[in-house]
Design a protein around this motif. Structure first.
Motif, mmCIF file in Angstrom:
data_model
loop_
_atom_site.group_PDB
_atom_site.id
_atom_site.type_symbol
_atom_site.label_atom_id
_atom_site.label_comp_id
_atom_site.label_asym_id
_atom_site.label_seq_id
_atom_site.Cartn_x
_atom_site.Cartn_y
_atom_site.Cartn_z
ATOM 1 N N HIS A 236 0.816 -1.217 0.000
ATOM 2 C CA HIS A 236 0.000 0.000 0.000
ATOM 3 C C HIS A 236 0.847 1.264 0.000
ATOM 4 C CE1 HIS A 236 0.630 0.655 4.410
ATOM 5 N NE2 HIS A 236 1.024 -0.574 4.264
ATOM 6 N N LEU A 237 2.122 1.136 0.330
ATOM 7 C CA LEU A 237 2.982 2.321 0.370
ATOM 8 C C LEU A 237 3.674 2.569 -0.967
ATOM 9 C CD1 LEU A 237 4.638 1.847 3.874
ATOM 10 C CD2 LEU A 237 2.772 3.362 3.272
ATOM 11 N N TYR A 238 3.601 1.621 -1.881
ATOM 12 C CA TYR A 238 4.238 1.737 -3.194
ATOM 13 C C TYR A 238 5.716 2.097 -3.066
ATOM 14 C CZ TYR A 238 -0.481 1.584 -5.118
ATOM 15 O OH TYR A 238 -1.748 1.199 -5.453
ATOM 16 N N TYR B 247 -0.118 8.499 9.317
ATOM 17 C CA TYR B 247 -0.016 7.842 8.002
ATOM 18 C C TYR B 247 -0.044 8.892 6.893
ATOM 19 C CZ TYR B 247 -1.174 4.718 4.130
ATOM 20 O OH TYR B 247 -1.158 4.040 2.939
ATOM 21 N N LEU C 155 3.339 9.541 4.110
ATOM 22 C CA LEU C 155 3.404 9.239 2.674
ATOM 23 C C LEU C 155 4.296 10.207 1.898
ATOM 24 C CD1 LEU C 155 -0.219 8.069 1.782
ATOM 25 C CD2 LEU C 155 1.823 6.687 2.062
ATOM 26 N N PRO C 156 4.215 11.523 2.171
ATOM 27 C CA PRO C 156 5.085 12.435 1.416
ATOM 28 C C PRO C 156 6.580 12.124 1.602
ATOM 29 C CG PRO C 156 3.382 13.673 2.543
ATOM 30 C CD PRO C 156 3.275 12.269 3.035
ATOM 31 N N LEU D 155 7.958 9.425 1.288
ATOM 32 C CA LEU D 155 8.374 8.288 0.454
ATOM 33 C C LEU D 155 8.593 8.663 -1.006
ATOM 34 C CD1 LEU D 155 5.845 5.656 1.861
ATOM 35 C CD2 LEU D 155 8.246 5.893 2.447
ATOM 36 N N VAL D 156 8.336 9.924 -1.347
ATOM 37 C CA VAL D 156 8.373 10.244 -2.778
ATOM 38 C C VAL D 156 9.500 11.197 -3.190
ATOM 39 C CG1 VAL D 156 5.966 9.744 -3.292
ATOM 40 C CG2 VAL D 156 6.583 11.989 -2.419
#
Lengths: 411, 378
Positions: A8-10, A349, A353-354, A356-357
């Motif tokens: 789900h985290l890609y 959560y 997420l930010p 990870l990109v």
């Protein structure tokens, strides 16, 4: 390479362990910028008195990091289209390169720096001159005082950056001995982030000239800390200030005790601890408002066996706030509902997420999570699954951790 | 990557931004600064959901000086991540709708909370801002600098004052809406309300000679140099200027550190197409000394010694180029300057210049005015 994928985290990653103890983490990324770095499992927390009979003064790890990433070296990397960054934490040291070109060339250059022959006494003296004492503000002074009052003898109270008086005794030999002991494959993890395949990464790493393991003898720094109490539970001081500052320090139980009880769950709780108890807790913030007080700084640090939390408040009503804080923490287990935990986890959560990109954030987060031997994506995933009951058990322990308050008053 | 009037398509930094700029009269800076803080930290819930809890979503309001006026800048942004559905697909529809919603609902504080928020701002202004530098920048109509807030005025600002400027903001129709992020399926159409260009920029740098700003509350001092520079028309010229200023700052830092033993922190801002202001903040009672000893003299061309710092300054271009791909804030400020000055060229992410460019530039640059923010004689 072994693949781990929290779908789900890609953000899958690959891991490889080599015979000499070296580890490699590869994170595929389509970003324009490629990153590679070295994580060394030893940081600014003072562990050694002597290495190979040479005295290791406080601040040696930090000075070594600064010598390796000194100005002329950073400029050399820039000429080749790469940014060199470095960081010393209590538990680890990291070096990283970021480039739009093939990352393995600057990576090789980086590895060449991690040997004693890459610098000399002159480089050490030049780098030392660039280490300036950070100007002490009322806030940082108050923070330093409360940490000092928390601990009897743990080196965590000294921080990481040496004072000018410490720098005088740091020379080439100490840096060399320290490097020989800790900058070795068994203590190093390599990171590669970029648009590569695992095979390309393995091939690239295979071409890198590797460091070798050495095993110098050392004498460990001995200290005894009393985790049941603090050195000073309350102190106040007057100064010419615009605003008074109250600092609350909380000394955690030794890491091994907590780990024994909670295992890795401990580190997942640490991810949300500040927000759920304080920074985003509505009842707490409402309480602060009643005393016209504001949370202006939070410092949560881990090093060796020690973990502390410092909360700093701007307040004109120091004593009333102190009583509120004591009362609040004493009843903390009644203040966090199942819904509160769930809301806090959702927020965590969404804020994770930010990270990870963008490759510099990805590198920094993976590296800091690695200090506890955990992958960052694993931490995110497991944090979202913290059981309420276990969390409440931890909260009960937290309520009993010894505390210290330092109140910097207006003269 | 493509630059158009109101948008910049880029996959760098993996975020999508809608930026809402209102251009207003330079008045009530303290009330506008409080409004920006209240809208950021205490907004009323928007739509049915609390957007703050949506993954990867952030919004932020701030106030910047914008020449003779001020810019009230709102940013909403969301991480580009496969796990996330977009909060806005069309920045001009959903994006603007979010702003409208934020503006309609306003902020949610009572008097007590308002006073707390105000105290926070006062605390940060006193402790974390470079007050002397801001004094310098406030005395020239500089572009995108943080405003200088008067602590006494801030203390006296009421919730009614903030509500009043909020009404002015809501009624304002001079501004722009910008998009930054990955390419959109449909190109953006111009907007009616916010199609006005930025109110830039004729020469407004009518300051000459040596100027003194004295405030005995200052904890640091600052020296500002208003430089007359060759007019910029393109991103390439912007890069020459940026590199030249870097070389100048390196020379200044090297001089004052080694020769005078003074530590300084430099920063610079545009004033208009032909002027920039550089500010060096320093310890108390050092500003006058710096001016006396500096190689930067009124009405003179810049000393040739700066050329020895060209190579080092050009190296930082590589750092800036790479950093822009990691840090949206850097892209945003370059984007704003590009829009404000209507810059030409496709070199948005390619920062480069040569020593010859810098040499030519230096010949046409001189110090037009000096400003000293000093702590007086205490």
């Amino acid at each position: 390479m072994i693949k781990s994928d929290y779908g789900h985290l890609y953000c899958p990653f690959y891991e490889q362990k080599f015979d000499n103890g070296l580890k490699l983490i590869f994170i595929p990324s389509k970003s324009h910028i490629r990153a590679a770095g070295v994580y060394i499992a030893q940081g600014g927390f003072k562990h050694d008195e002597l290495i190979d009979k040479s005295k290791i003064p406080f601040g040696t790890p930090y000075v070594l990091e600064r010598v390796i990433s000194r100005k002329d070296i950073r400029e050399r990397f820039l000429k080749e289209g790469a940014i060199l960054k470095s960081h010393t934490d209590f538990s680890y040291t990291s070096f990283s390169v970021f480039t739009m070109r093939d990352v393995f060339e600057p990576f090789q250059e980086l590895l060449k720096l991690l040997v004693p022959s890459s610098f000399d006494e002159n480089d050490v003296e030049t780098a030392k001159k660039t280490i300036k004492s950070i100007p002490e503000t009322d806030l940082s002074y108050s923070c330093r005082k409360v940490i000092d009052n928390l601990y009897y003898s743990s080196p965590i109270k000294y921080g990481i950056i040496p004072e000018q008086s410490d720098l005088v005794s740091i020379h080439y030999t100490a840096l060399k001995k320290y490097l020989q002991k800790y900058y070795t494959p068994s203590k190093i993890t390599l990171f590669v982030i970029g648009d590569y395949t695992p095979d390309e990464v393995l091939h690239g790493v295979d071409q890198l000239r590797m460091l070798s393991n050495t095993y110098p003898s050392s004498v460990e720094k001995k200290y005894e800390e009393n985790y049941a109490t603090v050195k000073e539970s309350y102190q106040e001081e007057e100064r010419d200030l615009t605003y008074p500052i109250l600092s609350l320090g909380i000394k955690f139980s030794p890491r091994k005790d907590l780990y024994e009880k909670y295992g890795q769950l401990l580190f997942y709780i640490y991810e949300i601890l500040v927000d759920i108890y304080f920074a985003k807790n509505e009842e707490f913030l409402k309480g602060l408002d009643e005393f016209s007080s504001h949370l202006v700084n939070v410092e949560f640090k881990q090093g060796s066996e020690d973990t502390y939390l410092v909360l700093q408040f701007m307040t004109e009503k120091g004593l009333a706030l102190k009583n509120f804080l004591v009362n609040y923490i004493t009843h903390l287990n009644k203040k966090i509902s199942r819904q509160d935990l769930s809301a806090c986890i959702d927020d965590y959560y969404s804020k994770s997420l930010p990270n990870l990109v963008v490759n510099d954030k990805l590198f920094n987060n993976f590296v800091s999570a690695f200090a506890n031997n955990l992958p960052y994506t694993g931490i995110i995933t497991q944090t979202t699954k913290i059981p309420y009951k276990s969390f409440q058990t931890f909260t009960t322990d937290f309520m009993a951790f010894p505390r210290s308050v330092f109140y910097l008053k207006k003269r | 990557m493509a630059i158009q009037k109101n948008y910049l398509y880029t996959k760098a930094f993996a975020r999508r931004y809608v930026i809402h700029c209102d251009f207003l009269k330079k008045e009530n800076l303290e009330a506008y600064s409080l409004l920006a803080r209240l809208l950021t930290s205490h907004p009323k819930f928007i739509k049915k959901k609390n957007l703050l809890n949506l993954a990867g979503f952030e919004f932020n309001f701030r106030v910047s000086l914008c020449q003779t006026g001020l810019a009230f800048i709102g940013e909403i942004s969301q991480t580009v991540h496969p796990a996330l559905s977009h909060i806005f697909t069309d920045p001009y529809k959903e994006g603007l709708e979010l702003f409208r919603s934020l503006y309609q609902n306003g902020f949610d504080v009572d008097n007590h909370l308002f006073e707390n928020v105000k105290n926070e701002l006062i605390y940060e202004t006193i402790n974390f801002s470079d007050y002397a530098e801001q004094m310098v920048l406030a005395s020239i109509p500089s572009f995108l600098a943080i405003p200088f807030l008067d602590i006494e005025k801030l203390k006296n600002t009421t919730i009614a004052d903030v509500k009043k400027v909020f009404e002015v903001l809501k009624a304002n129709n001079v501004g722009d809406v910008l998009y930054l992020g990955p390419e959109l399926k449909k190109p953006l159409d111009p907007l009616d309300k916010y199609s006005l260009e930025l109110p830039i920029i004729n020469n407004t740098a009518d300051l000459f000679g040596k100027n003194f700003l004295i405030d005995n509350r200052l904890k640091k001092e600052a020296v500002g140099y208003l430089l007359k520079v060759p007019t910029i028309h393109s991103y390439h010229e912007l890069d020459i200027l940026g590199t030249f200023i870097k070389a100048l700052c390196l020379k200044f830092e090297s001089d004052v550190n080694q020769r005078l033993g003074v530590e300084i922190v430099p920063s610079w801002h545009f004033v208009d197409r032909d002027h920039v202001v550089i500010s060096f903040s320093c310890a108390l009672k050092k500003a006058n000394y710096l001016v006396e000893q500096s190689f930067l003299k009124l009405d003179n061309n810049i000393s040739d010694d700066v050329s020895s710092f060209y190579d080092e300054a050009m190296l930082y271009n590589e750092e800036r180029r790479l950093s822009m791909l990691l840090d949206a804030e850097r892209v945003l400020s370059r984007f704003f300057v590009g829009l404000a000055f209507d810059l030409e060229g496709e070199e948005f992410f390619d920062i480069s210049c040569t020593a010859d460019d810098l040499k030519d530039y230096q010949k046409q640059t001189f110090v037009q005015a000096i400003l000293l923010a000093s702590g007086g004689d205490r």
